[in-house]
Design an enzyme around this catalytic site. Sequence first.
Site, PDB file in Angstrom:
ATOM      1  N   PHE A   1     -11.995  -7.532  13.566  1.00  0.00           N
ATOM      2  CA  PHE A   1     -10.853  -7.943  12.741  1.00  0.00           C
ATOM      3  C   PHE A   1     -10.437  -6.805  11.792  1.00  0.00           C
ATOM      4  CE2 PHE A   1      -9.189 -10.080   8.836  1.00  0.00           C
ATOM      5  CZ  PHE A   1      -7.965 -10.454   9.388  1.00  0.00           C
ATOM      6  N   GLN A   2      -9.193  -6.459  11.823  1.00  0.00           N
ATOM      7  CA  GLN A   2      -8.610  -5.394  11.009  1.00  0.00           C
ATOM      8  C   GLN A   2      -9.232  -4.021  11.250  1.00  0.00           C
ATOM      9  OE1 GLN A   2      -8.280  -6.821   6.904  1.00  0.00           O
ATOM     10  NE2 GLN A   2      -6.309  -7.723   7.458  1.00  0.00           N
TER      11      GLN A   2
ATOM     12  N   GLU B   1       0.811  -1.223   0.000  1.00  0.00           N
ATOM     13  CA  GLU B   1       0.000   0.000   0.000  1.00  0.00           C
ATOM     14  C   GLU B   1       0.842   1.270   0.000  1.00  0.00           C
ATOM     15  OE1 GLU B   1      -0.577  -2.577   1.934  1.00  0.00           O
ATOM     16  OE2 GLU B   1      -2.670  -3.202   1.674  1.00  0.00           O
TER      17      GLU B   1
ATOM     18  N   MET C   1      24.115   9.184   1.882  1.00  0.00           N
ATOM     19  CA  MET C   1      23.979  10.494   2.513  1.00  0.00           C
ATOM     20  C   MET C   1      24.317  10.431   3.995  1.00  0.00           C
ATOM     21  SD  MET C   1      23.445  13.573   1.906  1.00  0.00           S
ATOM     22  CE  MET C   1      22.340  14.183   0.642  1.00  0.00           C
TER      23      MET C   1
ATOM     24  N   LYS D   1     -17.798  -0.596   5.857  1.00  0.00           N
ATOM     25  CA  LYS D   1     -18.251  -1.693   5.016  1.00  0.00           C
ATOM     26  C   LYS D   1     -19.753  -1.595   4.734  1.00  0.00           C
ATOM     27  CE  LYS D   1     -17.324  -6.496   4.177  1.00  0.00           C
ATOM     28  NZ  LYS D   1     -16.552  -7.660   4.593  1.00  0.00           N
TER      29      LYS D   1
END
Lengths: 172, 566
Positions: free
Chosen positions: B116-117, B54, B481, B166
């Site tokens: 969940f999630q 993602e 760097m 949802k």
Amino acid sequence: MENKEFIVLAFVNNQISVLNRITSAYLKRHINIESLNVSESYIKGISTVVISAIISEETVERIVNQLNNNIDILNVNYFLQDELIYKEMALYKISPDFIKDSLFFNHFLNRLNGKIIEISNEYIIAEKSGSKAELDALKQSLERKNLLISYARSGNVVLQREPVESLLRKVS
Amino acid sequence: MENSKITGAEAMLISLQKEGVDTIFGYPGGTIMPLYDKLFDYQQQIRHILVRHEQGAVHAAQGYSRATGKPGVCFATAGPGATNLVTGIADAMMDSTPLVCITAQVGYDKLGSNFFQEADTISITIPLTKWSYQITSASEITTIMSKAFYIARSGRPGPVLISFTKNAQTELTRFSYTPYKPQQIKGKMLPEIPSVSISEAVNMINNSLMPLIISGQGVLISGASDKCMELSQKGNIPIITTLLGISSVPTNYILHGGFAGMHGSLTANHMIQKSDLLIAIGMRFSDRFTGEIPGFAPNAKIIHIDIDKAEFDKCVKCDLKLHGDALQTIKLIMPGIKYRKREEWIRYMNQVKIEDRNMIESMYLKEKKSGSISMAKVVESVAEWCCNDSIIVTDVGQNQMFAARFSKFSNPRNFITSGGLGTMGFGLPAAIGAICGKKEKDVIIFTGDGGFQMSIHELGTIMKYNLPVKIVVLNNSFLGMVRQWQELFFEKRYSFTEMDNPDFSKIAQAYGILSYKIMNFNDLESKIKEMISHKGPILLEIDVTKEENIFPMVPAGKSLDELITQ
Ligand SMILES: Cc1ncc(C[n+]2csc(CCOP(=O)(O)OP(=O)(O)O)c2C)c(N)n1
């Protein structure tokens, strides 16, 4: 720059998450909020948020600028205490012996404009509004006399001296 | 009756179409499945790019937006999908990139139950977004989405997060779309700039002997590149840019002094210190630009033009503030501007330019005795052979600064880099986004071996869609760097900066991407030419000088005068 108690007054859409956006501007700069009050304003759907914190003018300016960019904040400004009409309310739970100290009790009712709102055998509940300093002074007197059982205070309630019309123009 | 209703998922997709969205970068998961199920029916209308992580989706959306000027859109599922977006959202907030990120959320009735999630995406992203909203009912979708796009694009652009529960995806609703009209005066219609301020600006500019325009990203965002050039030409005023303002001015413009800041050019940094008037347009005086503030531009008055009032006096105190859109404000100033010769100033500029070029030639561009390849040489060769309308994307680190210094630009929006957040791993997915938005252009990305490995999985996306990204991995086997800072400021104690790397060209081959490993100075040019002419994706892994430094450099906490050149 010297730190002072700056009061930020914001008119916001009465909506979920607006308050978190406001407090996150303080959190981001590691600033402790001394007092916070949210209530419905005189305009429907718009709430007033009053926050005070002890900070420098430079910091409060940055906070206000950040908040000003916020979509759901309609108007926001900062003030020093004496630039606003500014009150808090406190409730004092006091030992019933309070009444026996008639000099102090009369002073409370007549000079301090206090109110008794509940009396029982175990305690008296008194109410007083005023500036933070006034409320603190009463608390300290009660403590000195060993009368105070418990104590609660509201956040700031403020009103700008500005006429309502100009405020309405700002938020509509 | 029921027939005219559609699901929230479909209402969302139609809303996106109404806002002109043609590409979405995303990754599915349990909670966002109803939306993806509908997307299956809309494949012809909306292109969905399935990334490999993602974070890749959000950086790709950023790259798309920076290349096209349109808001970038990404999808992610609830919980881990949403939290994987956070870095890109923070990056977009810093760099004023318009995004609309749509993350799924558990059903309204499950909120707060550690379902969940479930992760509280709204709270997590509050400090990182311009606006956010949780849609809990399908009936809200159209109003909220038009508002979301309006906010992302308008004023100073930024990321908006929409948390889409949802139940709202599956509920039925009737669709009607009306574009958002701001009701409040706030942040929308800008107050007019008082004409006294405009004439004051004009006087300050006309009376200045050593004026300097600083063109920031605001110039790109408001489409003011041409006007900015016109201002420079009309008044004979030299121009420099910020890191994010690169490509707002053509590199070969004679009054252009490069970009200023910590790793900016000698010319630009010296000119700031010498100038008597800075005309700062659409920029925010970031600490990487100014160096230590007390020593910044000691002789200059400052005119600051910006759309975001909160930037005024935030870092550097300015003498005149013009609160407005860059393009509109320059237009107001333009008529009063007089051409002035400013011979001494132009002479000064040309003299530091020569000094600058000599330093570069001797430090970087000559072939080294060791035969090792300088990053500067790679970037300069690419610039020489690529089409002058190519998009250059960078990752973060030395590769970024070399790419910024040595690439050549002739059109705006052709330089894409992570500025304010300095996000390693930004480059590769941003290049994917850029090519999805600008198919007609060549997209070349410079990345270090460290940053490349932070998004190396996005090679999978490039493979899947056969995206013709030209990848240049500048491999110094170091987190370069950081190593440079260790060398200069930590007594060469190379604490955890040396990298043991895999064979990147073999990895690319495993993805079916044409690739070469270049270890020899003499092979460089021919392979770069091949990369430029190759039609599909290609990766060049170039073994560059292991311990090379990017100079000049303004050490942290020092002023621009104290820049070091070795
Ligand atoms: C996500 C992230 N982690 C750490 C850093 C700190 N950092 C800045 S530059 C850099 C080194 C980058 O090394 P490399 O990708 O090999 O590029 P080079 O500098 O060698 O060109 C690091 C670790 C960062 N900017 N971003």
